[in-house]
Write a protein that holds these residues in place. Sequence first.
Motif, mmCIF file in Angstrom:
data_model
loop_
_atom_site.group_PDB
_atom_site.id
_atom_site.type_symbol
_atom_site.label_atom_id
_atom_site.label_comp_id
_atom_site.label_asym_id
_atom_site.label_seq_id
_atom_site.Cartn_x
_atom_site.Cartn_y
_atom_site.Cartn_z
ATOM 1 N N LEU A 1 0.829 -1.204 0.000
ATOM 2 C CA LEU A 1 0.000 0.000 0.000
ATOM 3 C C LEU A 1 0.863 1.253 0.000
ATOM 4 N N SER A 2 0.287 2.332 -0.495
ATOM 5 C CA SER A 2 0.957 3.624 -0.421
ATOM 6 C C SER A 2 -0.037 4.655 0.087
ATOM 7 N N GLY A 3 0.493 5.713 0.674
ATOM 8 C CA GLY A 3 -0.375 6.757 1.193
ATOM 9 C C GLY A 3 0.404 7.838 1.906
ATOM 10 N N THR A 4 -0.346 8.697 2.590
ATOM 11 C CA THR A 4 0.268 9.766 3.368
ATOM 12 C C THR A 4 -0.130 9.588 4.829
ATOM 13 N N ILE A 5 0.818 9.864 5.695
ATOM 14 C CA ILE A 5 0.591 9.695 7.126
ATOM 15 C C ILE A 5 -0.395 10.744 7.618
ATOM 16 N N ALA A 6 -1.424 10.299 8.337
ATOM 17 C CA ALA A 6 -2.386 11.207 8.952
ATOM 18 C C ALA A 6 -2.033 11.435 10.421
ATOM 19 N N GLU A 7 -1.463 10.399 11.052
ATOM 20 C CA GLU A 7 -1.119 10.490 12.477
ATOM 21 C C GLU A 7 -0.141 9.373 12.820
ATOM 22 N N THR A 8 0.751 9.639 13.767
ATOM 23 C CA THR A 8 1.712 8.643 14.241
ATOM 24 C C THR A 8 1.722 8.651 15.753
ATOM 25 N N GLU A 9 1.688 7.456 16.358
ATOM 26 C CA GLU A 9 1.808 7.392 17.810
ATOM 27 C C GLU A 9 2.564 6.136 18.217
ATOM 28 N N ASN A 10 3.387 6.286 19.243
ATOM 29 C CA ASN A 10 4.088 5.141 19.797
ATOM 30 C C ASN A 10 3.217 4.512 20.877
ATOM 31 N N THR A 11 3.049 3.195 20.783
ATOM 32 C CA THR A 11 2.231 2.439 21.727
ATOM 33 C C THR A 11 3.089 1.327 22.327
ATOM 34 N N ARG A 12 2.515 0.552 23.215
ATOM 35 C CA ARG A 12 3.231 -0.588 23.788
ATOM 36 C C ARG A 12 3.569 -1.637 22.724
ATOM 37 N N GLU A 13 2.752 -1.686 21.662
ATOM 38 C CA GLU A 13 2.976 -2.665 20.586
ATOM 39 C C GLU A 13 4.051 -2.233 19.597
ATOM 40 N N GLY A 14 4.364 -0.947 19.572
ATOM 41 C CA GLY A 14 5.285 -0.383 18.585
ATOM 42 C C GLY A 14 4.719 0.931 18.089
ATOM 43 N N THR A 15 5.072 1.308 16.878
ATOM 44 C CA THR A 15 4.567 2.556 16.310
ATOM 45 C C THR A 15 3.352 2.271 15.444
ATOM 46 N N LEU A 16 2.280 3.018 15.708
ATOM 47 C CA LEU A 16 1.037 2.876 14.967
ATOM 48 C C LEU A 16 0.866 4.097 14.075
ATOM 49 N N LEU A 17 0.800 3.847 12.774
ATOM 50 C CA LEU A 17 0.594 4.905 11.789
ATOM 51 C C LEU A 17 -0.832 4.834 11.275
#
Length: 173
Positions: A60-76
């Motif tokens: 997939l391709s796209g543009t990041i709307a939001e990024t957050e670090n969680t206990r699981e890792g980084t969620l984009l």
Amino acid sequence: MVKNVKRFIFSQSMPMVFLLFMVGCAPVISKQIRDQVKPDVSFTEVLNDPERYKGQMILLSGTIAETENTREGTLLRVLQRPAGFRGKPKDVDETEGRFLALDHRYLDVAVFTKGRAVTIAGEVQGKRILPLDEAEYTYPLIYVKEIYLWPVEKSYYSPSPSWHIGFGFGYYH
């Protein structure tokens, strides 16, 4: 003699130029991962029924709307865009929806920022329902195998000219 030197230099430099050209055209996701992707599965199909495609590799391709670090890792949170040359998201006002990309690593949220273009290869993990403004949105969840963050393109375009007055005459600056 000069002709022979030029011919030698040309014959020696052409393979290097060709190699550089080919590297510049290479896909950003490894062949090993691309070989696992089923090209007949569209993002719309995954968006409509993520559970059906669980375990499948998708590109997939796209543009990041939001990024957050969680206990699981980084969620984009990514706004899907159609892929162009080399898998780069096209700069168009066209999308089929949004998806979540979970990377087990901790990516720097100051680098993976809103508006940055990404190409992601990953395994469909199912879905997550999260708030999107005032509504609940069902996101396909993709576990990242490879991610490519496209470089920021520098723009030298000045959207509005500035006019100055000098010695009673207008001039463009």
